[in-house]
Scaffold this motif. Structure first.
Motif, PDB file in Angstrom:
ATOM      1  N   GLU A 131       0.832  -1.205   0.000  1.00 24.69           N
ATOM      2  CA  GLU A 131       0.000   0.000   0.000  1.00 24.69           C
ATOM      3  C   GLU A 131       0.870   1.261   0.000  1.00 24.69           C
ATOM      4  O   GLU A 131       0.619   2.214  -0.739  1.00 24.69           O
ATOM      5  CB  GLU A 131      -0.901  -0.010   1.241  1.00 24.69           C
ATOM      6  N   GLN A 134       2.458   1.814  -3.346  1.00 26.25           N
ATOM      7  CA  GLN A 134       1.438   2.348  -4.253  1.00 26.25           C
ATOM      8  C   GLN A 134       1.256   3.851  -4.028  1.00 26.25           C
ATOM      9  O   GLN A 134       1.274   4.650  -4.959  1.00 26.25           O
ATOM     10  CB  GLN A 134       0.101   1.599  -4.019  1.00 26.25           C
ATOM     11  N   LYS A 137       4.224   5.850  -5.176  1.00 19.46           N
ATOM     12  CA  LYS A 137       4.185   5.996  -6.634  1.00 19.46           C
ATOM     13  C   LYS A 137       3.222   7.127  -7.016  1.00 19.46           C
ATOM     14  O   LYS A 137       3.535   7.969  -7.863  1.00 19.46           O
ATOM     15  CB  LYS A 137       3.728   4.693  -7.302  1.00 19.46           C
TER      16      LYS A 137
END
Length: 171
Positions: A131, A134, A137
């Motif tokens: 998570e 992510q 990113k």
């Protein structure tokens, strides 16, 4: 008989006067012809003058029309530039608004990340790591977009400045 010579003298005087009269008459005739010639020349000159004035008038009107056309053209160019400037300014504002939105999203994501980093008990580490990656990113992507927009805004600013200068010159 002393009257005869007097008569002869009188006749000679008359002949002389007649001759002078003839000469005067022919001079008058010459003068009249000259007068007619002069009148004709004057008329011709008047005609030429009228023609050339007409031509000049036409030329002037043509020049005036041309210069009015050029003025209108210049005016419309300035109007075009003003319109372009307005459009560019509008684009800039839109980009700035987008940048604001992105910053807000970024702040929200950072807040989420902070929450996520405070590891909830009982959450598997791999899930948390995935998570976080992510979210990192997403943040990196947002940062790129912001940086890109900064560059574009700078470019737009330069364009606006130069367009403004051009518009000033055209006025």
């Amino acid at each position: 008989g002393g009257g005869a010579p007097a008569t002869k003298a009188l006749e000679e005087e008359l002949a002389k006067v007649a001759k002078e009269l003839m000469a005067a008459k022919s001079q008058v005739k010459v003068a009249e012809e000259m007068n007619v010639t002069l009148a004709t020349q004057a008329h011709d000159l008047k005609t030429q003058l009228a023609t050339s004035q007409d031509q000049k008038g036409h030329d002037l009107q043509a020049q005036l029309a041309t210069s009015q056309g050029l003025t209108a053209q210049a005016t419309s160019q300035v109007e075009d530039q003003k319109a372009q400037l307005a459009t560019q300014a509008h684009d800039l504002m839109a980009q700035l608004e987008t940048a604001h939105d992105l910053k807000a999203q970024l702040a929200a994501l950072k807040a989420q990340l902070a929450i996520a980093q405070a590891v909830e008990p009982g959450t598997p580490r791999d899930e948390i790591r995935a998570e976080r990656e992510q979210q990192s990113k997403e943040i990196a992507g947002l940062m790129d977009t912001l940086a890109q927009m900064g560059v574009e805004n700078k470019k737009l600013g330069v364009d606006l400045a130069s367009a403004a200068a051009v518009a000033k010159e055209a006025e």
